[in-house]
Design a protein around this motif. Structure first.
Motif, short mmCIF file in Angstrom:
data_model
loop_
_atom_site.label_atom_id
_atom_site.label_comp_id
_atom_site.label_asym_id
_atom_site.label_seq_id
_atom_site.Cartn_x
_atom_site.Cartn_y
_atom_site.Cartn_z
N ASN A 147 8.23 71.97 -24.53
CA ASN A 147 6.87 71.48 -24.32
C ASN A 147 6.80 70.67 -23.04
O ASN A 147 7.24 69.52 -22.99
CB ASN A 147 6.44 70.61 -25.51
N PRO A 148 6.23 71.23 -21.96
CA PRO A 148 6.16 70.52 -20.67
C PRO A 148 5.38 69.21 -20.74
O PRO A 148 5.51 68.37 -19.84
CB PRO A 148 5.48 71.52 -19.75
N GLU A 149 4.57 69.02 -21.78
CA GLU A 149 3.78 67.80 -21.92
C GLU A 149 4.56 66.67 -22.58
O GLU A 149 4.08 65.53 -22.62
CB GLU A 149 2.51 68.09 -22.74
N TRP A 150 5.74 66.97 -23.10
CA TRP A 150 6.55 65.95 -23.78
C TRP A 150 7.03 64.90 -22.76
O TRP A 150 7.43 65.24 -21.65
CB TRP A 150 7.72 66.62 -24.47
N GLU A 151 7.00 63.64 -23.15
CA GLU A 151 7.32 62.56 -22.21
C GLU A 151 8.76 62.59 -21.69
O GLU A 151 9.04 62.09 -20.61
CB GLU A 151 7.04 61.20 -22.86
N HIS A 152 9.68 63.18 -22.46
CA HIS A 152 11.08 63.26 -22.01
C HIS A 152 11.48 64.69 -21.63
O HIS A 152 12.66 65.04 -21.70
CB HIS A 152 12.01 62.73 -23.10
N TYR A 153 10.51 65.48 -21.23
CA TYR A 153 10.73 66.91 -20.97
C TYR A 153 11.87 67.17 -19.98
O TYR A 153 12.60 68.15 -20.11
CB TYR A 153 9.43 67.53 -20.45
N GLU A 154 12.05 66.27 -19.02
CA GLU A 154 13.06 66.51 -17.98
C GLU A 154 14.43 65.93 -18.34
O GLU A 154 15.37 66.00 -17.54
CB GLU A 154 12.58 65.92 -16.65
N VAL A 155 14.57 65.37 -19.54
CA VAL A 155 15.85 64.80 -19.98
C VAL A 155 16.55 65.83 -20.86
O VAL A 155 16.17 66.04 -22.01
CB VAL A 155 15.63 63.49 -20.77
N LYS A 156 17.61 66.48 -20.32
CA LYS A 156 18.24 67.58 -21.04
C LYS A 156 19.77 67.57 -20.92
O LYS A 156 20.38 68.54 -20.43
CB LYS A 156 17.68 68.92 -20.55
N PRO A 157 20.45 66.49 -21.36
CA PRO A 157 21.91 66.50 -21.37
C PRO A 157 22.42 67.47 -22.44
O PRO A 157 22.17 67.29 -23.63
CB PRO A 157 22.27 65.05 -21.72
N LEU A 158 23.08 68.52 -22.01
CA LEU A 158 23.41 69.65 -22.89
C LEU A 158 24.19 69.26 -24.14
O LEU A 158 23.79 69.59 -25.25
CB LEU A 158 24.21 70.70 -22.11
N ALA A 159 25.32 68.59 -23.98
CA ALA A 159 26.20 68.32 -25.13
C ALA A 159 25.49 67.46 -26.18
O ALA A 159 25.50 67.79 -27.37
CB ALA A 159 27.48 67.64 -24.66
N TYR A 160 24.87 66.38 -25.73
CA TYR A 160 24.22 65.48 -26.67
C TYR A 160 23.03 66.17 -27.36
O TYR A 160 22.91 66.14 -28.59
CB TYR A 160 23.75 64.22 -25.97
N CYS A 161 22.17 66.79 -26.57
CA CYS A 161 20.99 67.45 -27.14
C CYS A 161 21.38 68.54 -28.12
O CYS A 161 20.84 68.63 -29.23
CB CYS A 161 20.13 68.05 -26.04
N ALA A 162 22.32 69.38 -27.71
CA ALA A 162 22.72 70.50 -28.57
C ALA A 162 23.37 70.01 -29.86
O ALA A 162 23.19 70.61 -30.93
CB ALA A 162 23.68 71.41 -27.81
N SER A 163 24.12 68.91 -29.78
CA SER A 163 24.76 68.39 -30.99
C SER A 163 23.73 67.89 -31.99
O SER A 163 23.89 68.04 -33.21
CB SER A 163 25.75 67.27 -30.64
N LYS A 164 22.64 67.31 -31.49
CA LYS A 164 21.58 66.83 -32.38
C LYS A 164 20.74 67.99 -32.91
O LYS A 164 20.25 67.95 -34.05
CB LYS A 164 20.70 65.82 -31.65
N THR A 165 20.56 69.04 -32.11
CA THR A 165 19.89 70.23 -32.60
C THR A 165 20.69 70.86 -33.73
O THR A 165 20.14 71.26 -34.76
CB THR A 165 19.70 71.26 -31.46
N ALA A 166 22.01 70.93 -33.54
CA ALA A 166 22.88 71.47 -34.59
C ALA A 166 22.85 70.59 -35.83
O ALA A 166 22.84 71.09 -36.97
CB ALA A 166 24.31 71.59 -34.06
N LEU A 167 22.82 69.28 -35.64
CA LEU A 167 22.71 68.35 -36.77
C LEU A 167 21.42 68.61 -37.55
O LEU A 167 21.42 68.63 -38.79
CB LEU A 167 22.73 66.91 -36.26
N ASN A 168 20.32 68.82 -36.83
CA ASN A 168 19.06 69.11 -37.51
C ASN A 168 19.14 70.40 -38.32
O ASN A 168 18.57 70.50 -39.41
CB ASN A 168 17.92 69.22 -36.49
N ALA A 169 19.86 71.39 -37.81
CA ALA A 169 20.06 72.64 -38.56
C ALA A 169 20.83 72.36 -39.85
O ALA A 169 20.50 72.92 -40.91
CB ALA A 169 20.81 73.65 -37.69
#
Length: 237
Positions: A147-169
């Protein structure tokens, strides 16, 4: 009898404040920490505030033997708060984040968390109202990241973000498995909070962040399960 809660990474920051707020609600709190000396310091501080029903637990969520040892000591549990997590080394561009960084972050934020949770399922089953809170992040939301309108749209550290996405799964799958039971299992995003985790850059206080986690740690039988919550309610996966 007091309800018992185990908080991983509970010796400082949001975890420590969560422990304090649950103690104020008359819970018995186990503070899990990799460094027993730091855990002891946290206990001492809580004791000075008048809280006695708190215990330090030597726990590294990436250490299978440590997890089993704690599970043998804590055989009954009402609430598990999976708060321990690491950001990993930066930068974490998708094109060149090292395997070492990816594996290190996932070992703590995903694999260790799952092993700990699975190990404590039997203890939680003894509770009349077992609750699991997986402390996630809005950076784990794929809906936010697309979502380009999200306030943190440009913050995308791969390892951390992906680990939390996996946690949500994991939250979704585990909640589905126990959907016909009295378990309440949710992911909670405490928000961008001022802690050592982010070099004290977050605008949110640990008190406010912990309050949100506590809200989902004390759910009654009518509470939600299998959801992802932030300050403004349910968040996109």
């Amino acid at each position: 009898m007091k309800k018992k809660v185990l908080i991983t990474g509970g010796n400082k920051g949001i975890g420590f404040e969560t422990a304090k707020q649950l103690l104020a609600k008359d819970y018995y709190v186990y503070i899990g920490c990799r460094n027993k000396a730091k855990a002891a310091d946290a206990i001492e501080e809580l004791n000075k505030l008048g809280y006695a029903d708190v215990e330090a637990i030597d726990l590294d969520v990436t250490d299978e033997n440590a997890i089993m040892k704690v599970a043998n000591e804590i055989t009954e549990l009402d609430v598990l708060i999976n708060n321990a997590g690491i950001p990993g080394d930066f930068p974490q561009n998708a094109s060149d984040t090292s395997q070492e960084t990816l594996r290190k972050v996932f070992d703590t934020n995903f694999f260790g968390l799952i092993q700990l949770t699975q190990t404590f399922i039997p203890a939680l089953k003894k509770s009349a109202a077992p609750i699991i809170v997986n402390v996630s992040s809005d950076l784990g939301s794929l809906g936010n990241h697309t979502n380009p309108e999200w306030e943190h749209y440009e913050v995308k550290p791969l390892a951390y973000c992906a680990s939390k996405t996996a946690l949500n799964a994991f939250t979704v799958m585990l909640a589905y498995e126990f959907k016909d039971t009295n378990f309440k299992i949710n992911s909670v995003n405490p928000g961008y909070t001022k802690t050592d985790f982010n070099n004290n850059q977050g605008p949110k206080s640990v008190e406010d962040a912990a309050e949100l986690i506590v809200q989902y740690a004390v759910l009654d039988e009518n509470g939600s399960t299998g959801k992802f919550f932030s300050d403004n309610g349910e968040s996109p996966w």
